[in-house]
Design an enzyme around this catalytic site. Structure first.
Site, PDB file in Angstrom:
ATOM      1  CB  SER A   1      14.739  -6.800  27.167  1.00  0.00           C
ATOM      2  OG  SER A   1      15.514  -6.566  28.331  1.00  0.00           O
TER       3      SER A   1
ATOM      4  CG  HIS B   1      18.316 -10.064  28.228  1.00  0.00           C
ATOM      5  ND1 HIS B   1      19.207  -9.505  27.326  1.00  0.00           N
ATOM      6  CD2 HIS B   1      17.415  -9.097  28.527  1.00  0.00           C
ATOM      7  CE1 HIS B   1      18.844  -8.249  27.089  1.00  0.00           C
ATOM      8  NE2 HIS B   1      17.774  -7.983  27.801  1.00  0.00           N
TER       9      HIS B   1
ATOM     10  CG  ASP C   1      22.011 -11.254  26.527  1.00  0.00           C
ATOM     11  OD1 ASP C   1      21.875 -11.188  27.763  1.00  0.00           O
ATOM     12  OD2 ASP C   1      21.185 -10.754  25.729  1.00  0.00           O
TER      13      ASP C   1
END
Length: 350
Positions: free
Chosen positions: A30, A319, A316
């Site tokens: 991610s 990240h 968040d």
């Protein structure tokens, strides 16, 4: 203000002269997924995710751009399209095989491990060359694949599993899978590799908020020492493997970049970079000190996001924000954290 943080980071960006020659193939999780997970599973990330860029959901787990986006901007090429995106993709300058949640090893909830991403690349290459031979245009040719840059940014999700199993064995497997990925791409003609190590796992607001901790396991900046030591062990072995490959692979360059030090410096010296509350998520639930709740993640109906002009490192809890990613990219481009110390666009003339 957030604008000043971005300007500080972008001040070092001088657009490369690579131009149309630049081709990148990215593999990862991610931290560099530009929409592969979203495209593959038909999942749309809701606002405020993507609120700064592209002002709508894009599959990036961030409020805006990722490090790989800023690196593409430096090369003056379009952002990398996800391999799995069927509509609107542009593969003239490469492709992105990174998938959120991916690790170097496959597991039930995410089959897109690093070996699978490499297999997807091999199919992409084979298919591209086949279509070119049939007369198709605007596809990457054999020379393009040979001279492209292959970036690998994976390992964070492996640490989740490593701490829940035989740690040393899991770390050795992780590093070996990255080595195998580089070797496989090299065996199929690739020669330019840029490898990011994993960041300070123990500084993620998610980890700090969830882990049982005592003061003896917290460093001076509130990060979990045990988890960061785990990341350091992985990085130490990954660095050694990159050295080994540089010695063994003829006419190849393997650049190892110390993302851990870059990100830890952002946290340890956050005020110097214009950030505040370095261990607190911008988007989440619960307020200080971490603003993270596993049941109310960023994007859920009850979550709340900080104001756009806020100065956060974590988006968040897992990240980074666009502002932090811009700063990380600027550090990468400085060459100070890379071994060997060569410029990011070295492959354009390789």
């Amino acid at each position: 203000m957030l604008v000043s943080v971005l300007l500080l980071a972008l001040a070092v960006f001088v657009v490369s002269e690579c131009g149309t020659k630049a081709i990148i193939f990215n593999f990862g999780d991610s931290n560099s997924d530009t929409g592969g997970y979203s495209a593959g599973l038909g999942f749309n990330t809701p606002l405020p995710i993507g609120r700064l860029f592209p002002h709508q959901p894009s599959g990036r787990l961030c409020d805006g751009r990722l490090v790989i986006d800023f690196l593409c901007e430096y090369l003056n090429i379009s952002y990398l399209s996800p391999y799995l995106e069927s509509l609107g993709s542009d593969f003239k300058h490469g492709a992105n095989f990174a998938i959120s949640g991916a690790a170097t090893q496959a597991y039930a909830t995410n089959p897109f491990s690093l070996p699978v991403q490499v297999l997807q690349f091999l199919r992409f290459k084979s298919r591209s060359l086949h279509l070119l031979a049939q007369g198709s245009k605007d596809l990457i040719n054999e020379d393009g694949f040979m001279n492209a840059l292959y970036t690998i940014d994976i390992g964070q999700n492996d640490l989740y599993g490593a701490f829940a199993s035989n740690f040393s064995d899991r770390i050795n497997i992780t590093v070996n899978e990255i080595k195998n990925a580089i070797q496989t791409i090299y065996d199929h003609g690739g020669k330019n590799f840029w490898v990011h190590n994993t960041g300070p796992f123990g500084c993620l607001p998610e980890r700090v908020s969830l882990m049982k901790k005592n003061n003896s396991d917290l460093d001076a900046y509130g990060c979990l020492i045990t988890l960061n030591n785990g990341a350091k062990e992985l990085n130490f072995k990954l660095s050694a493997v990159c050295d080994e490959l540089n010695s063994e692979l003829e006419n190849a360059t393997v650049v190892y970049t110390d993302i851990y030090s870059v990100k830890y410096d952002l946290i340890a010296n956050s005020s110097n970079y214009g950030f505040e509350s370095p261990l607190m998520a911008c988007c989440g639930f619960g307020g200080p000190p971490y603003n993270f709740n596993m049941s109310i993640r960023c994007g859920s109906t009850r979550s709340q996001a900080c104001s756009i002009n806020s100065k956060y490192i974590s988006w968040d809890g897992v990240h980074y924000t666009e502002a932090a990613n811009a700063m990380v990219a600027s550090k990468i481009l400085s060459t100070e954290y890379s071994k060997p110390r060569i410029k990011f666009d070295y492959f354009c003339s390789a």
